[in-house]
Design a protein around this motif. Structure first.
Motif, mmCIF file in Angstrom:
data_model
loop_
_atom_site.group_PDB
_atom_site.id
_atom_site.type_symbol
_atom_site.label_atom_id
_atom_site.label_comp_id
_atom_site.label_asym_id
_atom_site.label_seq_id
_atom_site.Cartn_x
_atom_site.Cartn_y
_atom_site.Cartn_z
ATOM 1 N N ASP A 176 0.861 -1.177 0.000
ATOM 2 C CA ASP A 176 0.000 0.000 0.000
ATOM 3 C C ASP A 176 0.906 1.238 0.000
ATOM 4 O O ASP A 176 1.775 1.374 0.863
ATOM 5 N N LYS A 195 -2.796 1.303 -4.715
ATOM 6 C CA LYS A 195 -3.752 2.303 -4.228
ATOM 7 C C LYS A 195 -3.210 3.725 -4.413
ATOM 8 O O LYS A 195 -3.477 4.624 -3.611
ATOM 9 N N SER A 209 -2.347 1.454 -9.564
ATOM 10 C CA SER A 209 -3.721 1.584 -9.091
ATOM 11 C C SER A 209 -4.603 0.626 -9.873
ATOM 12 O O SER A 209 -4.774 0.779 -11.080
#
Length: 209
Positions: free
Chosen positions: A123, A152, A185
Motif C-alpha cells: 500500500d 492504491k 492503481s
C-alpha cells in the motif's frame, strides 16, 4: 520488438491449483512469477487488474484468511504461471499459524526452481512494513529479482504519490540491482503496461533459447 504490447496474453490466465506447502505445488518446471504482500495491500485486486478479470484472484472481506499458494496458468498449454502467495501480517491468527505461513513462503522463495521473479505489493500509504522487509531479505538471499507495486496510488494526490515512490526507492538503494519500483492503481488501471513489460521480461527473456 515493441514493448508497448505485452507478448503474453495475461487475460487468458486461468486457475490451475492450490497448494498448502511447497511439496504440493505443481511440477517445478516452466516459468512463474509470484505475487506477495500484506493481506490488505491490494494483491488480489492487482492480479485481477493485470489479467483483466474480475475474480481470478479471490478477494476476501477477512484479510489473511487464505493460507494456500494459488497457481494460475497463462493458457491451457502454457508453461507460464502467475502465483498468488498467502497474504500475511494483518489477519488475527495464532502466532504459530503465522510462523507456519512464514516457513512455507520462505521455502517457496528459496527452493522453487521455476520462480523467475517476485512482485511485492505494498500500500503506497504504508510501504516497507516489517513483513515487506522480511520478504525482501528472503529474496536477497535467493538472488531473486523483485518488482514492487505501490498500490492504491489513486488514494494520494499525484505529487504525494511520486514523493512516496522516491522515498521507497531511496530506502532500498542498497538493493537497486535486484529491486525495481512503480506506482500502481487497480481502480484507475494505472501502471498495468509497466507490470506486463516486467512480467514478459521475467517469463520470456530468461528462457533458454
Amino acid at each position: 520488438m515493441s514493448r508497448l504490447n505485452s507478448r503474453l496474453n495475461y487475460q487468458a490466465s486461468r486457475f490451475l491449483t492450490s497448494a498448502p506447502t511447497l511439496a504440493r505445488c505443481p511440477p517445478d518446471e516452466g516459468a512463474e512469477v509470484a505475487f506477495a504482500g500484506r493481506s490488505n495491500a491490494g494483491k488480489s485486486s492487482a492480479i485481477n487488474a493485470l489479467t483483466r478479470q474480475k475474480a481470478l484472484a479471490r478477494t476476501s472481506k477477512t484479510p489473511g484468511r487464505t493460507q494456500l499458494i494459488n497457481f494460475f496458468t497463462l493458457g491451457e498449454d502454457s508453461g507460464h504461471r502467475l502465483v498468488d502467495l498467502p497474504g500475511y501480517g494483518y489477519a488475527k491468527v495464532p502466532e504459530q499459524v503465522k510462523l507456519e505461513w512464514q516457513r512455507h513462503l520462505s521455502d517457496y522463495l528459496r527452493r522453487r526452481g521455476s520462480l523467475r521473479g517476485l512482485v511485492l505489493v505494498m500500500d503506497v500509504r504504508h510501504p516497507l512494513t516489517e513483513f515487506d522487509q522480511t520478504l525482501l531479505g528472503w529474496a536477497d538471499e535467493a538472488g531473486m529479482p523483485v518488482h514492487i507495486l505501490l498500490t492504491k496510488a489513486d488514494k494520494l494526490k499525484s505529487g504525494a504519490a511520486k514523493s512516496a515512490l522516491q522515498q521507497v526507492r531511496s530506502r532500498l538503494r542498497e538493493w537497486e540491482d535486484l529491486v525495481s519500483i512503480q506506482l500502481f492503481s487497480a481502480l484507475k488501471k494505472q501502471g498495468i503496461e509497466e507490470v506486463h513489460e516486467r512480467l514478459d521480461q521475467w517469463l520470456l527473456d530468461a528462457e533458454p533459447s
